[in-house]
Design a protein around this motif. Sequence first.
Motif, PDB file in Angstrom:
ATOM      1  N   ILE A  20       0.857  -1.186   0.000  1.00 27.84           N
ATOM      2  CA  ILE A  20       0.000   0.000   0.000  1.00 27.84           C
ATOM      3  C   ILE A  20       0.890   1.231   0.000  1.00 27.84           C
ATOM      4  CG2 ILE A  20      -1.712   1.319   1.314  1.00 27.84           C
ATOM      5  CD1 ILE A  20      -2.718  -1.378   2.422  1.00 27.84           C
ATOM      6  N   ASP A  21       0.588   2.160  -0.899  1.00 22.00           N
ATOM      7  CA  ASP A  21       1.390   3.374  -1.013  1.00 22.00           C
ATOM      8  C   ASP A  21       0.835   4.487  -0.130  1.00 22.00           C
ATOM      9  OD1 ASP A  21       2.992   2.143  -2.884  1.00 22.00           O
ATOM     10  OD2 ASP A  21       1.843   2.903  -4.590  1.00 22.00           O
ATOM     11  N   GLN A  22       1.721   5.365   0.284  1.00 18.59           N
ATOM     12  CA  GLN A  22       1.311   6.515   1.080  1.00 18.59           C
ATOM     13  C   GLN A  22       0.284   7.348   0.320  1.00 18.59           C
ATOM     14  OE1 GLN A  22       4.525   8.696   2.845  1.00 18.59           O
ATOM     15  NE2 GLN A  22       3.291  10.514   3.201  1.00 18.59           N
ATOM     16  N   GLY A  23      -0.789   7.731   1.032  1.00 18.37           N
ATOM     17  CA  GLY A  23      -1.813   8.579   0.451  1.00 18.37           C
ATOM     18  C   GLY A  23      -2.970   7.844  -0.199  1.00 18.37           C
ATOM     19  N   GLU A  24      -2.900   6.514  -0.278  1.00 15.79           N
ATOM     20  CA  GLU A  24      -3.997   5.756  -0.869  1.00 15.79           C
ATOM     21  C   GLU A  24      -5.185   5.673   0.089  1.00 15.79           C
ATOM     22  OE1 GLU A  24      -3.272   2.538  -3.958  1.00 15.79           O
ATOM     23  OE2 GLU A  24      -1.800   2.016  -2.429  1.00 15.79           O
ATOM     24  N   PHE A  25      -6.353   5.440  -0.484  1.00 17.67           N
ATOM     25  CA  PHE A  25      -7.555   5.113   0.286  1.00 17.67           C
ATOM     26  C   PHE A  25      -7.921   3.689  -0.137  1.00 17.67           C
ATOM     27  CE2 PHE A  25     -11.486   7.227   2.301  1.00 17.67           C
ATOM     28  CZ  PHE A  25     -11.954   6.021   2.790  1.00 17.67           C
ATOM     29  N   PRO A  54      -1.454  10.895  12.701  1.00 19.07           N
ATOM     30  CA  PRO A  54      -0.854   9.642  12.221  1.00 19.07           C
ATOM     31  C   PRO A  54      -0.754   9.603  10.707  1.00 19.07           C
ATOM     32  CG  PRO A  54      -3.156   9.298  12.731  1.00 19.07           C
ATOM     33  CD  PRO A  54      -2.849  10.710  13.145  1.00 19.07           C
ATOM     34  N   ASN A  55       0.188   8.813  10.216  1.00 14.80           N
ATOM     35  CA  ASN A  55       0.335   8.654   8.769  1.00 14.80           C
ATOM     36  C   ASN A  55      -0.704   7.705   8.199  1.00 14.80           C
ATOM     37  OD1 ASN A  55       2.566  10.336   8.361  1.00 14.80           O
ATOM     38  ND2 ASN A  55       3.983   8.747   9.042  1.00 14.80           N
ATOM     39  N   VAL A  56      -1.196   6.793   9.045  1.00 17.48           N
ATOM     40  CA  VAL A  56      -2.124   5.757   8.605  1.00 17.48           C
ATOM     41  C   VAL A  56      -3.356   5.767   9.497  1.00 17.48           C
ATOM     42  CG1 VAL A  56      -2.473   3.265   8.345  1.00 17.48           C
ATOM     43  CG2 VAL A  56      -0.300   4.302   7.653  1.00 17.48           C
ATOM     44  N   MET A  57      -4.534   5.642   8.867  1.00 17.81           N
ATOM     45  CA  MET A  57      -5.802   5.540   9.584  1.00 17.81           C
ATOM     46  C   MET A  57      -6.473   4.219   9.232  1.00 17.81           C
ATOM     47  SD  MET A  57      -6.764   8.294  11.452  1.00 17.81           S
ATOM     48  CE  MET A  57      -8.550   8.439  11.278  1.00 17.81           C
ATOM     49  N   LEU A  58      -6.882   3.472  10.265  1.00 15.97           N
ATOM     50  CA  LEU A  58      -7.594   2.213  10.072  1.00 15.97           C
ATOM     51  C   LEU A  58      -9.059   2.397  10.468  1.00 15.97           C
ATOM     52  CD1 LEU A  58      -5.022  -0.232  11.742  1.00 15.97           C
ATOM     53  CD2 LEU A  58      -5.036   0.642   9.385  1.00 15.97           C
ATOM     54  N   THR A 107      -2.777   7.814   4.639  1.00 18.93           N
ATOM     55  CA  THR A 107      -3.226   6.549   4.076  1.00 18.93           C
ATOM     56  C   THR A 107      -4.410   6.046   4.887  1.00 18.93           C
ATOM     57  OG1 THR A 107      -0.950   6.047   3.443  1.00 18.93           O
ATOM     58  CG2 THR A 107      -2.515   4.217   3.445  1.00 18.93           C
ATOM     59  N   PHE A 108      -5.534   5.807   4.214  1.00 22.33           N
ATOM     60  CA  PHE A 108      -6.743   5.308   4.862  1.00 22.33           C
ATOM     61  C   PHE A 108      -6.952   3.853   4.443  1.00 22.33           C
ATOM     62  CE2 PHE A 108      -9.439   9.426   5.627  1.00 22.33           C
ATOM     63  CZ  PHE A 108      -8.391   9.983   6.341  1.00 22.33           C
ATOM     64  N   ILE A 109      -7.246   2.988   5.409  1.00 22.32           N
ATOM     65  CA  ILE A 109      -7.582   1.592   5.143  1.00 22.32           C
ATOM     66  C   ILE A 109      -8.910   1.319   5.824  1.00 22.32           C
ATOM     67  CG2 ILE A 109      -6.829  -0.811   5.308  1.00 22.32           C
ATOM     68  CD1 ILE A 109      -3.958   0.253   5.606  1.00 22.32           C
ATOM     69  N   PHE A 110      -9.911   0.946   5.037  1.00 16.60           N
ATOM     70  CA  PHE A 110     -11.298   0.966   5.475  1.00 16.60           C
ATOM     71  C   PHE A 110     -11.957  -0.385   5.185  1.00 16.60           C
ATOM     72  CE2 PHE A 110     -15.780   1.832   5.085  1.00 16.60           C
ATOM     73  CZ  PHE A 110     -16.072   2.968   5.840  1.00 16.60           C
ATOM     74  N   ILE A 111     -12.400  -1.062   6.236  1.00 13.90           N
ATOM     75  CA  ILE A 111     -13.090  -2.343   6.088  1.00 13.90           C
ATOM     76  C   ILE A 111     -14.582  -2.126   5.943  1.00 13.90           C
ATOM     77  CG2 ILE A 111     -13.839  -4.383   7.383  1.00 13.90           C
ATOM     78  CD1 ILE A 111     -11.103  -4.705   8.436  1.00 13.90           C
ATOM     79  N   THR A 112     -15.188  -2.873   5.021  1.00  7.98           N
ATOM     80  CA  THR A 112     -16.636  -2.835   4.866  1.00  7.98           C
ATOM     81  C   THR A 112     -17.111  -4.157   4.275  1.00  7.98           C
ATOM     82  OG1 THR A 112     -18.488  -1.621   3.877  1.00  7.98           O
ATOM     83  CG2 THR A 112     -16.478  -1.776   2.575  1.00  7.98           C
ATOM     84  N   HIS A 113     -18.367  -4.478   4.512  1.00  9.81           N
ATOM     85  CA  HIS A 113     -18.979  -5.618   3.817  1.00  9.81           C
ATOM     86  C   HIS A 113     -19.957  -5.113   2.764  1.00  9.81           C
ATOM     87  CE1 HIS A 113     -21.882  -4.735   7.059  1.00  9.81           C
ATOM     88  NE2 HIS A 113     -22.776  -5.050   6.149  1.00  9.81           N
TER      89      HIS A 113
END
Length: 256
Positions: free
Chosen positions: A28-33, A158-162, A193-199
């Motif tokens: 995963i690259d910096q700045g991706e969603f 933070p640089n990364v958000m979960l 960088t945002f990492i977002f879980i969904t169904h």
Amino acid sequence: MANHIIKFEHVSKSYQNKTVVDDISLTIDQGEFITILGTSGSGKTTTLKMLNRLIEPTKGSILFDGKDIAKLDAVALRRQIGYVVQQIGLFPHLTVADNIATVPKLLGWDKERIRQRTSELLSLVKLPEETYAKRYPSKLSGGQQQRIGVARALAADPNVMLFDEPFGAIDAITRADLQEELLTIHHRLNDKTFIFITHDFYEAFRLGTRVLIMDEGKIVQFAKPKEIIQNPASPFVNKLIETAKNQEDIWRFVHD
């Protein structure tokens, strides 16, 4: 050249005889969603929690900004990674401002820096400081509480958000509004960088610059939304797309 902020290298997680994440590798690259889509039990939440070491992998390694997270202090790592969950978990005895200030206080920030950061974040999530800073969580709607959860997770920059299905318990109208606001926040903070879980198929494809689709602990496709729709990589992905199309057709039929 892209900056790889996160890298999974042949990561697995097993409990006794059950493998819930099975030999996944991704970058995963910096700045991706990034959105992670999958059914219940597909391994998406376990994958997310391994990133901030709430769960430790059985095999493989995870790199955060080039460093193996297994060699980092877990508490210090978590303070570099924002974390938003469906249950929100605001402290009921603290005001909105004090909830947002939780991590900055732990990091020893001075009062003026905390005040400025709190004001900045309340503005970012569209809850004016003069109206909301001194309120308690019980006086907020579910959508407002979730906005404060996002602000609190961003507090220490933070640089990364979960995000672990943060909008799953919110009504459809509020959920659509929060999706739009989260996209706006990500755009403004374009290095985060945002990492977002969904169904939810539509949520995953609306938010993600790339969508990671998981099934039975494996990555079945990881690509841009348009590419997935045009070229589904497996029968499972194709079934997801067809199910979403059928739901849309039913909606059109009822309202025509």
